[in-house]
Design a protein around this motif. Structure first.
Motif, PDB file in Angstrom:
ATOM      1  N   ASP A  72       1.683  -5.094   8.902  1.00 18.79           N
ATOM      2  CA  ASP A  72       0.294  -5.741   9.055  1.00 18.79           C
ATOM      3  C   ASP A  72       0.059  -4.921   9.708  1.00 18.79           C
ATOM      4  OD1 ASP A  72       0.259  -7.809   7.673  1.00 18.79           O
ATOM      5  OD2 ASP A  72       1.163  -8.897   8.745  1.00 18.79           O
ATOM      6  N   GLN A  73       0.051  -2.921   9.961  1.00 19.19           N
ATOM      7  CA  GLN A  73      -0.988  -2.109   9.845  1.00 19.19           C
ATOM      8  C   GLN A  73       0.121  -1.682  11.654  1.00 19.19           C
ATOM      9  OE1 GLN A  73      -4.857  -2.841  10.104  1.00 19.19           O
ATOM     10  NE2 GLN A  73      -5.023  -2.230   7.767  1.00 19.19           N
ATOM     11  N   THR A  74       1.497  -1.852  11.695  1.00 19.07           N
ATOM     12  CA  THR A  74       1.897  -1.619  12.506  1.00 19.07           C
ATOM     13  C   THR A  74       3.158  -0.995  12.853  1.00 19.07           C
ATOM     14  OG1 THR A  74       0.908  -3.663  14.312  1.00 19.07           O
ATOM     15  CG2 THR A  74       3.219  -1.986  14.806  1.00 19.07           C
ATOM     16  N   HIS A  75       3.454   0.347  13.039  1.00 19.82           N
ATOM     17  CA  HIS A  75       5.056   1.280  12.339  1.00 19.82           C
ATOM     18  C   HIS A  75       5.975  -0.015  12.920  1.00 19.82           C
ATOM     19  CE1 HIS A  75       3.161   4.840  12.269  1.00 19.82           C
ATOM     20  NE2 HIS A  75       2.282   4.655  13.139  1.00 19.82           N
ATOM     21  N   GLU A  88       0.175  -7.628   4.823  1.00 17.56           N
ATOM     22  CA  GLU A  88      -0.195  -6.170   4.148  1.00 17.56           C
ATOM     23  C   GLU A  88       1.751  -5.033   4.532  1.00 17.56           C
ATOM     24  OE1 GLU A  88      -4.015  -4.854   4.421  1.00 17.56           O
ATOM     25  OE2 GLU A  88      -3.171  -3.279   5.227  1.00 17.56           O
ATOM     26  N   PRO A  90       6.657  10.495   6.682  1.00 18.66           N
ATOM     27  CA  PRO A  90       6.210  11.001   8.623  1.00 18.66           C
ATOM     28  C   PRO A  90       4.493  11.684   8.359  1.00 18.66           C
ATOM     29  CG  PRO A  90       7.731  12.049   7.679  1.00 18.66           C
ATOM     30  CD  PRO A  90       7.480  11.167   6.265  1.00 18.66           C
ATOM     31  N   VAL A  91       3.551  11.118   9.206  1.00 24.77           N
ATOM     32  CA  VAL A  91       2.107  11.698   9.186  1.00 24.77           C
ATOM     33  C   VAL A  91       2.726  12.834   9.310  1.00 24.77           C
ATOM     34  CG1 VAL A  91       1.656   9.175   9.804  1.00 24.77           C
ATOM     35  CG2 VAL A  91       2.236  10.834  11.809  1.00 24.77           C
ATOM     36  N   ALA A 116       2.657  -1.567   4.476  1.00 26.82           N
ATOM     37  CA  ALA A 116       2.290  -0.016   3.967  1.00 26.82           C
ATOM     38  C   ALA A 116       3.677   0.963   3.778  1.00 26.82           C
ATOM     39  CB  ALA A 116       1.439   0.695   4.497  1.00 26.82           C
ATOM     40  N   ALA A 127       4.707   0.634   7.915  1.00 28.23           N
ATOM     41  CA  ALA A 127       3.972  -0.174   8.581  1.00 28.23           C
ATOM     42  C   ALA A 127       3.835  -1.859   8.159  1.00 28.23           C
ATOM     43  CB  ALA A 127       2.803   0.287   8.830  1.00 28.23           C
ATOM     44  N   LEU A 163       0.806  -1.027  -0.009  1.00 28.44           N
ATOM     45  CA  LEU A 163       0.197  -0.177  -0.203  1.00 28.44           C
ATOM     46  C   LEU A 163       0.706   1.135   0.063  1.00 28.44           C
ATOM     47  CD1 LEU A 163      -2.417  -0.597   2.925  1.00 28.44           C
ATOM     48  CD2 LEU A 163      -2.826  -1.487   0.946  1.00 28.44           C
ATOM     49  N   TYR A 164       0.176   2.145  -0.637  1.00 35.22           N
ATOM     50  CA  TYR A 164       1.164   3.550  -0.531  1.00 35.22           C
ATOM     51  C   TYR A 164       0.220   4.978  -0.642  1.00 35.22           C
ATOM     52  CZ  TYR A 164       3.988   0.083  -3.816  1.00 35.22           C
ATOM     53  OH  TYR A 164       4.213  -0.648  -4.109  1.00 35.22           O
ATOM     54  N   PHE A 165       0.549   5.663   0.039  1.00 37.42           N
ATOM     55  CA  PHE A 165       0.072   6.890   0.718  1.00 37.42           C
ATOM     56  C   PHE A 165       0.632   7.432   0.357  1.00 37.42           C
ATOM     57  CE2 PHE A 165      -1.216   3.207   3.107  1.00 37.42           C
ATOM     58  CZ  PHE A 165      -3.026   2.963   2.945  1.00 37.42           C
ATOM     59  N   PHE A 192       4.856   5.182   3.498  1.00 37.37           N
ATOM     60  CA  PHE A 192       4.101   6.305   3.925  1.00 37.37           C
ATOM     61  C   PHE A 192       5.193   7.593   4.173  1.00 37.37           C
ATOM     62  CE2 PHE A 192       2.200   3.449   6.635  1.00 37.37           C
ATOM     63  CZ  PHE A 192       3.049   4.323   7.786  1.00 37.37           C
TER      64      PHE A 192
END
Lengths: 85, 155
Positions: A60-63, A75, A81-82, A77, A58, A6-8, A79
């Motif tokens: 599996d949705q963990t940093h 998974e 920095p938020v 991802a 991330a 996934l890319y954001f 991205f």
């Protein structure tokens, strides 16, 4: 092994993709390996991951950090920095 | 409780719902983040917030659980909007409630500091001169780090 990438934000804009499924070769063990492998896939990936040290990941949705092992993650991802809040 | 939504929220209604039927609460603190009309001196006409569905909710729940483990909160709420917004609109709401003010003030600030560095949201600003993705600020990282520095000092 097939994983979902996934890319954001600007990583998504530069790759031109929100998500994709890829088969990872066995030699890709860590996040840093994966970034290196992605950069060789084409100019849009090279542009997206050019400043790879600023890109966050991330599993599996963990940093995680770039030296993290991908292991059985399904998974992954990428991205910038938020900037919420 | 945490919520990620496109629609606006009403701060008064959110606080009323949080405190409804409770008589053990003695302090309620709320923080609201809103869209500013300038960024680094340039006018901003709209902002679009992107997020990572799934991970966003997990991170907000983790941050909220951590605040509740650190402070004796009677209730807490995080509401974060996504999508396109214009200057003056609400972006984020954090509410904390406790028996007395100390815990509520500190926990609200903690929640915002952690949200800023950990929750997967990205802002893109637009203005008459163009626009772009908002850069993360070092001051946000520093604000988050002082909480772990406090832990070390307390040891």
């Amino acid at each position: 092994m097939t994983v979902k990438l996934l890319y954001f934000a600007w990583v998504r804009e530069k790759t031109g993709l929100g998500e994709e499924s890829v088969d990872l070769p066995g030699e890709v063990k860590t996040v840093a390996d994966l970034i290196g492998w992605l950069k060789a896939r084409g100019p849009e990936y090279e542009a997206a991951f050019e400043q790879s040290d600023v890109i966050r990941t991330a599993l599996d949705q963990t940093h995680v950090s770039h030296d993290a092992k991908i292991a059985q993650a399904r998974e992954i991802a990428f991205f910038p920095p938020v900037t919420g809040g | 409780m945490i919520r990620v939504q496109q629609q606006d929220f009403d701060i008064g209604e959110e606080i009323d719902r949080l405190r409804a039927g409770r008589t053990d609460i003695g302090a309620i603190v709320s923080f609201t983040g809103t869209v500013r009309d300038t960024a680094k001196g340039a006018p901003v006409t709209s902002m679009t917030l992107e997020h990572y569905p799934g991970m966003t909710e997990k991170e907000l729940e983790r941050i909220e659980a951590e605040a509740n483990a650190r402070w004796p909160l009677h209730a807490s709420l995080i509401v974060h909007r996504t999508g396109r917004m214009t200057p003056g609109e609400n972006i984020v709401l954090v509410v904390t409630a406790s028996a007395s003010r100390g815990a509520a003030f500190e926990a609200a600030e903690f929640l915002m500091d952690y949200l800023k560095t950990d929750a997967p949201f990205w802002k893109k600003e637009e203005g008459p001169d163009g626009g772009g993705w908002v850069d993360a600020r070092d001051s946000d990282d520093a604000a988050r780090k002082r909480w772990s520095a406090q832990d070390k000092a307390a040891e």
